[in-house]
Design a protein around this motif. Sequence first.
Motif, PDB file in Angstrom:
ATOM      1  N   PRO A  73       0.806  -1.168   0.053  1.00  0.00           N
ATOM      2  CA  PRO A  73       0.141   0.026   0.021  1.00  0.00           C
ATOM      3  C   PRO A  73       0.819   1.124   0.117  1.00  0.00           C
ATOM      4  N   LEU A  74       0.312   2.254  -0.899  1.00  0.00           N
ATOM      5  CA  LEU A  74       1.368   3.656  -1.051  1.00  0.00           C
ATOM      6  C   LEU A  74       0.333   4.502  -0.162  1.00  0.00           C
ATOM      7  N   HIS A  75       1.110   5.158   0.703  1.00  0.00           N
ATOM      8  CA  HIS A  75       0.285   5.831   1.612  1.00  0.00           C
ATOM      9  C   HIS A  75       0.501   7.321   1.356  1.00  0.00           C
ATOM     10  N   SER A  76       1.651   8.026   0.904  1.00  0.00           N
ATOM     11  CA  SER A  76       1.655   9.613   0.758  1.00  0.00           C
ATOM     12  C   SER A  76       2.700   9.471  -0.574  1.00  0.00           C
ATOM     13  N   ILE A  77       2.255  10.844  -1.011  1.00  0.00           N
ATOM     14  CA  ILE A  77       3.481  11.218  -2.254  1.00  0.00           C
ATOM     15  C   ILE A  77       3.874  12.802  -1.991  1.00  0.00           C
ATOM     16  N   LEU A  78       5.184  12.610  -1.810  1.00  0.00           N
ATOM     17  CA  LEU A  78       5.878  14.005  -1.561  1.00  0.00           C
ATOM     18  C   LEU A  78       5.949  14.451  -3.095  1.00  0.00           C
ATOM     19  N   CYS A  79       5.737  15.560  -3.309  1.00  0.00           N
ATOM     20  CA  CYS A  79       6.248  16.172  -4.686  1.00  0.00           C
ATOM     21  C   CYS A  79       6.435  17.664  -4.601  1.00  0.00           C
ATOM     22  N   ILE A  80       7.507  18.266  -4.746  1.00  0.00           N
ATOM     23  CA  ILE A  80       7.666  19.689  -4.498  1.00  0.00           C
ATOM     24  C   ILE A  80       8.658  20.059  -5.449  1.00  0.00           C
ATOM     25  N   LEU A  81       8.437  21.457  -6.007  1.00  0.00           N
ATOM     26  CA  LEU A  81       9.421  22.053  -6.799  1.00  0.00           C
ATOM     27  C   LEU A  81      10.073  23.211  -6.046  1.00  0.00           C
ATOM     28  N   SER A  82      11.117  23.292  -6.073  1.00  0.00           N
ATOM     29  CA  SER A  82      11.829  24.342  -5.135  1.00  0.00           C
ATOM     30  C   SER A  82      12.709  25.326  -5.849  1.00  0.00           C
ATOM     31  N   ASP A  83      12.658  26.633  -5.594  1.00  0.00           N
ATOM     32  CA  ASP A  83      13.764  27.540  -6.146  1.00  0.00           C
ATOM     33  C   ASP A  83      14.000  28.650  -5.070  1.00  0.00           C
ATOM     34  N   GLU A  84      14.745  29.531  -5.567  1.00  0.00           N
ATOM     35  CA  GLU A  84      14.974  30.655  -4.517  1.00  0.00           C
ATOM     36  C   GLU A  84      13.769  31.225  -3.877  1.00  0.00           C
ATOM     37  N   SER A  85      12.532  31.366  -4.204  1.00  0.00           N
ATOM     38  CA  SER A  85      11.542  32.077  -3.840  1.00  0.00           C
ATOM     39  C   SER A  85      10.827  31.026  -2.649  1.00  0.00           C
TER      40      SER A  85
ATOM     41  N   GLY B  89       1.719  16.161  -1.447  1.00  0.00           N
ATOM     42  CA  GLY B  89       2.214  17.026  -0.461  1.00  0.00           C
ATOM     43  C   GLY B  89       3.513  17.570  -0.317  1.00  0.00           C
ATOM     44  N   ASP B  90       3.623  18.219   0.945  1.00  0.00           N
ATOM     45  CA  ASP B  90       5.338  18.601   1.127  1.00  0.00           C
ATOM     46  C   ASP B  90       5.765  17.841   2.408  1.00  0.00           C
ATOM     47  N   THR B  91       4.984  16.839   2.964  1.00  0.00           N
ATOM     48  CA  THR B  91       5.529  16.209   4.071  1.00  0.00           C
ATOM     49  C   THR B  91       5.744  14.936   4.049  1.00  0.00           C
ATOM     50  N   THR B  92       6.606  14.219   5.156  1.00  0.00           N
ATOM     51  CA  THR B  92       6.944  12.824   5.174  1.00  0.00           C
ATOM     52  C   THR B  92       6.983  12.351   6.449  1.00  0.00           C
ATOM     53  N   ARG B  93       7.338  11.141   6.820  1.00  0.00           N
ATOM     54  CA  ARG B  93       7.605  10.983   8.251  1.00  0.00           C
ATOM     55  C   ARG B  93       9.076  10.241   8.331  1.00  0.00           C
TER      56      ARG B  93
ATOM     57  N   PHE C 143       6.458  15.667   9.226  1.00  0.00           N
ATOM     58  CA  PHE C 143       7.145  17.047   8.973  1.00  0.00           C
ATOM     59  C   PHE C 143       7.206  17.573   7.673  1.00  0.00           C
ATOM     60  N   THR C 144       7.310  18.846   7.464  1.00  0.00           N
ATOM     61  CA  THR C 144       7.320  19.506   6.276  1.00  0.00           C
ATOM     62  C   THR C 144       8.791  19.676   5.659  1.00  0.00           C
ATOM     63  N   VAL C 145       9.265  19.370   4.539  1.00  0.00           N
ATOM     64  CA  VAL C 145      10.266  19.597   3.951  1.00  0.00           C
ATOM     65  C   VAL C 145      10.401  20.667   2.721  1.00  0.00           C
ATOM     66  N   THR C 146      11.463  21.331   2.510  1.00  0.00           N
ATOM     67  CA  THR C 146      11.459  22.420   1.480  1.00  0.00           C
ATOM     68  C   THR C 146      12.378  21.974   0.148  1.00  0.00           C
ATOM     69  N   GLY C 147      12.966  21.005   0.344  1.00  0.00           N
ATOM     70  CA  GLY C 147      13.979  20.604  -0.725  1.00  0.00           C
ATOM     71  C   GLY C 147      14.840  19.322  -0.414  1.00  0.00           C
ATOM     72  N   PHE C 148      15.685  18.825  -1.223  1.00  0.00           N
ATOM     73  CA  PHE C 148      16.357  17.778  -0.952  1.00  0.00           C
ATOM     74  C   PHE C 148      17.006  17.917   0.287  1.00  0.00           C
ATOM     75  N   GLU C 149      17.953  18.956   0.322  1.00  0.00           N
ATOM     76  CA  GLU C 149      19.066  19.042   1.553  1.00  0.00           C
ATOM     77  C   GLU C 149      18.236  18.937   2.837  1.00  0.00           C
ATOM     78  N   ASP C 150      17.123  19.975   2.894  1.00  0.00           N
ATOM     79  CA  ASP C 150      16.376  19.820   4.055  1.00  0.00           C
ATOM     80  C   ASP C 150      15.964  18.538   4.630  1.00  0.00           C
ATOM     81  N   TYR C 151      15.162  17.732   3.293  1.00  0.00           N
ATOM     82  CA  TYR C 151      14.495  16.559   3.568  1.00  0.00           C
ATOM     83  C   TYR C 151      15.588  15.508   3.841  1.00  0.00           C
TER      84      TYR C 151
END
Lengths: 741, 306
Positions: A151-163, A178-182, A192-200
């Motif tokens: 079972p697939l529970h969630s999808i995190l999919c974000i595009l991030s740039d300077e803004s 969304g922008d959250t994972t566990r 928790f929320t993430v803003t990009g790969f390094e943050d993730y």
Amino acid sequence: MPDLLIELFSEEIPARMQTRAREDLKRLVTDGLVEAGLTYASAGAFSTPRRLVLTIEGLTAHSPTTREERKGPRTDAPEKALEGFLRSTGLTRDQLEARDDKKGQVWFATITHEGRPAADIVAEVLDAAIRNFPWPKSMRWGAGSLRWVRPLHSILCILSDESGASVVDLDVDGIKAGDTTRGHRFMAPDAFTVTGFEDYAAKLRRAFVMLDTDERASEIRQQADNLAFARGWEIVADEGLLAEVAGLVEWPVPLMGVIEDRFLDLPPEVLQTSMKEHQKFFSARNPKTGRIEGFVTVANIVTPDDGATILAGNQRVLAARLSDAAFFWENDLREAKSGMETWAEGLKSVTFQSKLGSQADRIARIAALSREIAPLVGADPDQAELAARLAKLDLRSAMVGEFPELQGTMGRYYALQAGHDAAVADAARDHYSPLGPSDAVPTAPVSVAVALADKLDTLTGFWAIDEKPTGSKDPFALRRAALGVIRLATSTTVRMSLATITPKHFSRLFSQLQELGFAQIVKGTEDLPEDIAAEAKTRLEARMVPEDPDTGAQGLGKHEARAAQITSDLISFLHDRLKVYLRDQGIRHDIIDAVLAQDGNDDLVQVVNRATALNDMMATENGQNLTQGLKRAGNILAQAEEKDGVEYSFGADPKFADTDAERSLFAALDTADPAIRKAMASEDFPAAMQAIAGLRAPIDAFFEAVQVNTDNQILRRNRLNLLSRIRDAGRQIADFTRIEG
Amino acid sequence: MTSPNRPRSFQEIILRLQNYWAGQGCAVLQPYDMEVGAGTFHPATTLRALGSRSWAAAYVQPSRRPTDGRYGENPNRLQHYYQYQVIIKPSPPNLQELYLGSLRAIGLDPMVHDVRFVEDDWESPTLGAWGLGWEVWCDGMEVSQFTYFQQVGGHDCKPVSGELTYGLERLAMYVLGVEHVMDMPFNDPDSPTPLSYGDIFRQTEQEYSRWNFDQADTEMLFQHFKDAEAECARILAAAETDGAGRRIPMAHPAYDQAIKASHLFNLLDARGVISVTERQAYIGRVRALSKGCADLFLTTEAAGAA
């Protein structure tokens, strides 16, 4: 230039599927993005038991706007044609342009494809990637219809740039991106929320998840080594197990345990296999005693008691497993010491393959064949036969029943216990080898004899019942058996004629099965309803006594024809495998073909030696030019023979030689011919190559100076007969017409 | 493992599981009154996994595996043992969490133990059923099977059921810290009549082991197999309407015969009278019965058919 981060978070993904899956995710998404007109700087994929992750850096924010020009009908074409064109382009008539063409005025359309924002494209591509993901096995869950590995529970999919970061608008069967994972299932279960790969990656690490499989693996390796080192032990390297364990944990915590004394006398292979297969433990060896005395288990959690409870539990489970193993070992040893007759008897009731009799029948065949092969490999025939009779008895042992992968290994122990020679016991262990292309090949003569007999019996048997591999289907691993024959024969230079051995073994198989009688083979159908049993019996019989291809007749008397057909079929299968094998060794396929076209190709060692020598020669300039010369001679000859309707094969006479070039070719052939013949007879292929290579200069000079097809018929015939001597010289070595270039 | 939460007997573990799953909304059913090899054979799982109706049930199922008999001597192997079975349709999204909750309920705290979901696909050739899931490991020991049913009786499961199977003896031995199953306290060890597992089952393990391996009349078993097979086929072929014109397809009675055939096959297997080649044929025959029952069940009200 935005960056893209995707995480597909699910219930536990089987360890063996993770590597392929992350590569598939990367391929599907990047291919999709590129196809839609986006470009990117770099992409990386990661996996843990619960997530597949893709990070893409430097993605273009939009796909470019493109224009496409399309040619339509002529301006004077019927209205219908124009209407169709407008429909297909989605334009109106005033948007078209009339241009002059070769055949008059023609309508041209310019279609503009507007660029699209990356987010739209990502949403589309990811949706398709999820829905069409190539899992080896996938499933549905709940009331939905989506398929995923679990079972697939969630999808995190974000595009991030300077803004900042923005969530890609995507909904796959009710799972909204969304922008959250566990984090770790137990140690950091909150979202928790993430803003990009390094943050993730950084937040995951704080949440007890090591994202990179290689990092988890090296962490396990290092900590396990340290734990072992502290006790003066060493970990038995096992890359396969390491990869698997790294796929079972998000936060590896290796723990070391000790094997109880009462189990230390078990064979090390048993300890290692039991711990690996049942518990996924690494084995720790004490170099002073050479025994396996400890283990490392890899937990997925840090506990307040530093893993004490976990280790105690694992130790307990191991003790129960090893008690079983010790029980099997003791019982088996008793049987081995008493001669293993119960096992031999038991194999009579174990079916090898329904149409090929029992394991006992198979052993009888292999024993006979081993005895026959023994002299060819320098083994004592009595020892080879005895080894073959013992080699598979361990299949009836309790230990092999529990751990099938220990077949052979246990056979060796039991044969030694029964008081047999080491050579005989080793054959029990080694006769299954080589199992794969990189597996070691046995070299001890008795082992080689039994190993070859084992594989040749398999091949002959399955060919006899027409169960050959087709396409990707090879349920009986016959390609592997064929490669085994090739590697065994070539690495120990066993000289044997397959054309002699195979039909003889087929006859042996055939008469054995005849003797057993159909009654026994169709016994299994007795309890079936009558009509089905009758049908099954008919089919079995039809396959047992293969139809004679010429007369359609069935019966014992016809099997010689069948034997010949099977032999040539099987040899050509072995040739195909040999080509693959030699190609991997860097020998050109056309060179192999040129050698296989010759007599004696049922002796694999000879084929390899010839091909190797020829390949070496073809790597030289001399060799290539010689081939040109031989082919040219062959072509001229073939044309003339076709035109004249005769074969030029004899009678070239130096007295008709007209030029020096002709005379020196005669002389060169007079030298080369016997040299080649002699070298080939003694199988000194490099010498044969050297001898024929000596013809290169005279042949070149001959074609330079002489025109074969001259008006003087006597000279022409003589020259054609001379060319046939060149052809014959070449044919002694290989069929040069098959060599390319 | 000395937590205050720790249960003290085999039956306390069962009772806690019963309470826990009742609390999660499962109907707590009783064991099926026939000999079966595993909790999956209970019609509450096999048949109810089919069709569109929602379902949630939990139960203990005594299970018999004649070939596993060891005369009560082996610390872990029994020819008669207990499974705890949970089946929920459609499988809820938090089924893993619910399962972990059940471990906590019996005193296994996942913060102290190492709980892992290790790939293990499930297939029952005699039921024509398969699913994907895991075996759940606790400190390296398999304590449960966790399966998402994909097909039963050859039919796609829509919706999908989530199935949990706990091997109760093994799990309880671990929780209670017992080395030999026969030493395990069955009821409260401080009760006036403390009973161990061995007090209750050692003698029966011996008796059944002897009967299973040496004594069972194979002629009779073969005959019973044929009878069960024939009766199952006859029920499946019977007209769906009775004499009074009521439509009553008899999926469950037919399925009872399929279960019977399956168990008889297991007994014959333990007697060693079924050869390797025959095995496949027998399994195929039982599967054919199961499939027939599944086909018929799908036409009934319990399967959501009109």
